[in-house]
Scaffold this active site. Structure first.
Site, short mmCIF file in Angstrom:
data_model
loop_
_atom_site.label_atom_id
_atom_site.label_comp_id
_atom_site.label_asym_id
_atom_site.label_seq_id
_atom_site.Cartn_x
_atom_site.Cartn_y
_atom_site.Cartn_z
N ASP A 163 -7.74 -0.39 -1.99
CA ASP A 163 -7.62 -1.70 -1.38
C ASP A 163 -9.02 -2.32 -1.43
OD1 ASP A 163 -6.48 -3.84 0.28
OD2 ASP A 163 -7.81 -3.02 1.81
N ASP A 223 -1.93 -1.42 4.78
CA ASP A 223 -2.05 -0.37 3.77
C ASP A 223 -1.17 0.84 4.08
OD1 ASP A 223 -4.02 -1.77 2.33
OD2 ASP A 223 -5.60 -1.02 3.63
N CYS A 275 5.27 40.68 5.97
CA CYS A 275 5.39 40.37 7.39
C CYS A 275 5.59 38.87 7.60
CB CYS A 275 4.13 40.81 8.14
SG CYS A 275 3.79 42.57 8.07
N CYS A 307 0.72 41.88 6.14
CA CYS A 307 0.80 41.53 4.73
C CYS A 307 1.75 40.37 4.53
CB CYS A 307 1.25 42.73 3.89
SG CYS A 307 2.93 43.27 4.28
N ASP A 358 -7.58 0.98 4.55
CA ASP A 358 -8.06 1.08 5.93
C ASP A 358 -7.32 0.17 6.90
OD1 ASP A 358 -8.99 -1.36 5.05
OD2 ASP A 358 -10.92 -1.21 6.07
#
Length: 748
Positions: A437, A641, A35, A32, A637
């Site tokens: 971008d 960036d 724990c 649970c 990409d």
């Protein structure tokens, strides 16, 4: 649409400390949320540990710390806390558990549950018949014989788990179940021995144990489905490969394949390695890796990913990556990392669960005392107290968040959206602004020369000078200029003293002339008068073209301008429209002039542009928007960036870009498709909604159930059934996310 020429300070950022060591452990014996909190607390006490996250659904722990931390110390801490732990080898990306072992565990639990049900039914049936006026109660010693194996044999897991938990200094669900059912069994045995003819409650203890076992069985079965994404990806890895060595095709195990080997992939076979096609042409199905529904054409010189399915052609592939370095292994590792992590909202659960079991035991004693003080018999007081113990088990609370995250990240991965960390998944649902971008993200990233405007030179001489200067540059705009000059048969001489001016252009010497090719900002800084070509270039900029100017210094003179076109991606306008329908603003950042950026923005429907931005200025834009209270996602990409991706609330990188960008981003899109941005936000919103639903029901269940049990409105059997049902409902609700699929624009 508004426009802003962004002349912002460069983003430097704080110095980054050395990355801490990371350890992954499998932890068994947890039942649970309490724990989870206890294991995390035990790990955090190990000297040198800076952070520990434990996931109940995956039964994994992730620990970060300094060089003084050892696996042995971490495992010892978990063991002393009352649980079992083992190291997970991060060098080999495998599912958390072997599928065969999971099946065996489920089979064992099925057998135990079936026998417990068979023993409990004879105790329940007379009770049901009694409601209809039929008295068929079994003799006391028969009830004892049926209930005792259920209590101490099939229920021994609760005693073992509870004892380990108490020995480690905490309480968990097993403690509550063991106390509650033992109290019921002990009361019945005392009545059997001391009060002949008294009503016994063996059916309550036996049925509660059986119902909890049923809940655990349903939970195990459902949790197995949450890891289906990992198993499906793992099944993509072939066990053997056909390689060509010394002119012979050999069928060998994957462990014997080496970098540089030539893999022979026949039609219909799965590609065994990451590599480059050397010979052949075919269509490759990468749908399970990238989410791309259509086969992708492959020919010599193009890369292929291991795990994809070859189409109709024979391919010869040179191996470039193996094992943990392959793209498939990295995808699996990213999904595993996300499923192991802990969302910020989970910390609320941790705070509650840390004090939950002691509070419940206190409420149980209070319930017993209150009923006895009110004049109830000890039997009635004890049964109501047992009901409180049973219904309070916080199983659903511990499963609410991790199961939703596991299913959400796995479903996203099947559609080409890799969520690297769960914090990104949680934050993405609140995004208000998405910054794109321009080049390579909204456009194809393959610019071409669309117009040449010489000034004071012939077209051929202007193009020759520009081609010579650009032949010494690696810039994206250099290749099309050189290609056009060579295509027109112009002889290019190598330039001298070539150097790039970041964010502006390139400078060099051609045949003794100092030339500069770049943006209007560069010309302005050099003091070059661009007036003679302003009308011609203004028209091109309104069409969204990027203008590069060629000038000479000493003496200073304008030589002309080149207009570049970079076609928008087919889905770029659709991506922006999808965000608008979701109530998210779209912004575009580019180094182009304001006029060029406005032309592209009009075509795509972008809300706001930031033009003439230097590479380092992108992160400053992100920081400024966040300071205004906006929740920002950055989509890019390229290497330039990366600072902006790291500065944003959520960084989203295209896998078609650089590795640096992907490492800085929290979400990676496996296809260079901007439409996936809206899909990533959509699955994030749906996953977060499931988390909130699960937590709501888990909290409401305990908030309502405990008072009902304390008031005597729920007997232990009903409480056990409700507790088992709550865990099953939470996991089943999370599994509904598996039905998610990318929506059409108008549906978002």
């Amino acid at each position: 649409m508004t426009s802003k020429a962004a002349l912002l300070p460069a983003f430097t950022g704080p110095a980054k400390p050395s990355a801490p060591l990371r350890f992954d452990l499998s932890v068994s014996g947890m039942s649970c949320a309490s724990c989870v909190a206890h294991v995390e607390k035990a790990l955090a006490k190990v000297p040198g540990v800076s952070g520990a996250e434990v996931n109940l659904a995956t039964e994994r722990a992730r620990v970060s710390g300094g060089a003084t931390v050892t696996l042995a110390a971490l495992i010892d801490a978990v063991t002393k806390a009352g649980y079992d732990a083992a190291a997970i080898d991060d060098g080999v990306v495998e599912p958390r558990r072997d599928d065969t072992e999971q099946r065996r565990q489920l089979r064992r639990e099925t057998i135990s549950l079936a026998v417990a049900v068979l023993l409990s039914l004879p105790l329940v049936v007379p009770m049901v018949l009694q409601l209809g006026g039929l008295h068929a109660m079994l003799p006391g010693w028969v009830q004892f014989a049926l209930a005792t194996p259920v209590q101490f044999w099939f229920g021994r897991r609760f005693y073992v788990g509870g004892w380990k938990s108490l020995r480690g200094g905490s309480g968990n669900m097993d403690v509550l179940v063991a106390l509650g059912t033992t109290a019921g069994w002990g009361l019945s045995t005392w009545l059997l021995l001391d009060v002949p003819g008294a009503h016994l409650y063996y059916e309550a203890s036996a049925v509660v144990v059986t119902l909890v076992l049923l809940g655990k069985w349903l939970e195990t079965r459902a949790k197995r489905q949450t890891t289906e994404a990992i198993r499906a990806l793992s099944r993509l890895r072939p066990e053997r490969a056909r390689v060509r060595r010394d002119g012979l095709d050999l069928d060998i195990p994957m462990a014997e394949v080496r970098l540089g080997d030539l893999a022979v992939v026949r039609p219909g076979e799965r590609i065994p390695v990451d590599g480059e096609v050397i010979e052949g042409a075919s269509q490759v199905d990468e749908s399970l890796l990238t989410g791309e529904s259509l086969p992708v054409p492959k020919e010599a010189g193009q890369p292929v990913m291991g795990g994809a399915i070859n189409g109709e052609g024979l391919l010869l592939v040179r191996t470039t990556a193996l094992g943990a370095e392959s793209r498939l292994a990295q995808i699996i590792r990213l999904v595993e990392d996300a499923q192991t992590g802990k969302a910020p909202i989970q910390h609320l659960v941790d705070k509650v669960s840390a004090i939950f079991v002691p509070v419940v035991i206190g409420l149980t004693l209070l319930t017993f005392g209150a009923w006895w003080w009110a004049g109830a018999t000890p039997t009635t007081a004890l049964l109501n107290a047992v009901a409180v113990l049973v219904i309070a088990c916080p199983c659903a609370l511990g499963l609410a968040t991790p199961t939703a995250l596991m299913v959400g990240t796995g479903t996203a991965a099947r559609h080409g959206i890799l969520i690297k960390d769960v914090e990104a998944l949680e934050l993405a649902h609140s995004i208000t602004d998405v910054i794109f971008d321009k080049t390579g993200t909204l456009t194809e990233g393959k610019p071409t020369v669309v117009a040449v405007e010489p000034f004071g030179l012939t077209r051929a001489e202007f193009l020759r000078l520009a081609g010579c200067l650009q032949s010494g540059s690696e810039h994206l705009l250099a290749r099309p200029v050189v290609a056009m000059a060579e295509a027109e048969g112009l002889v290019l001489v190598p330039p001298a003293d070539v150097h790039a001016v970041p964010g502006r252009g390139v400078t060099g010497t051609v045949e003794g002339r100092t030339l500069h090719l770049g943006s209007g900002r560069l010309m302005q800084e050099l003091g070059i008068d661009r007036t003679p070509l302003q009308d011609a270039t203004a028209r091109l900029q309104k069409e969204g073209r990027t203008i590069a100017w060629l000038a000479q210094t000493s003496p200073d003179r304008l030589l002309g301008a080149i207009a570049f076109g970079d076609a928008p991606k087919a889905t770029a306008a659709e991506a922006v429209a999808s965000l608008h329908r979701m109530g998210v603003r779209s912004l575009m950042v580019t180094g182009d002039s304001v006029e060029s950026a406005q032309g592209a923005a009009r075509h795509l429907g972008v809300d706001e542009i930031f033009a003439e931005v230097l590479p380092a200025g992108k992160a400053a834009i992100v920081e400024r928007l966040r300071a205004e209270g906006r929740h920002v996602a950055m989509v890019g990409d390229g290497i330039n960036d990366a600072p902006a991706l790291a500065a944003a609330d959520v960084g989203i990188a295209m896998s078609t870009g650089t590795d640096v960008a992907m490492h800085a981003a929290g979400i990676t899109l496996m296809r260079g498709d901007p439409a996936l941005v809206a899909q990533a936000l959509d699955i994030s919103r749906r996953t977060y909604a499931k988390i909130r639903q699960n937590l709501f029901w888990a909290f409401v269940y305990n908030t309502v159930g405990i008072p009902l049990a304390a008031w005597g409105l729920l007997n232990p059997v009903m409480a056990g059934a409700a507790m088992a049902f709550s865990s099953f409902c939470v996991v089943s609700n999370a599994l509904l996310l598996r039905r998610w699929h990318p929506q059409k624009t108008e549906d978002l």
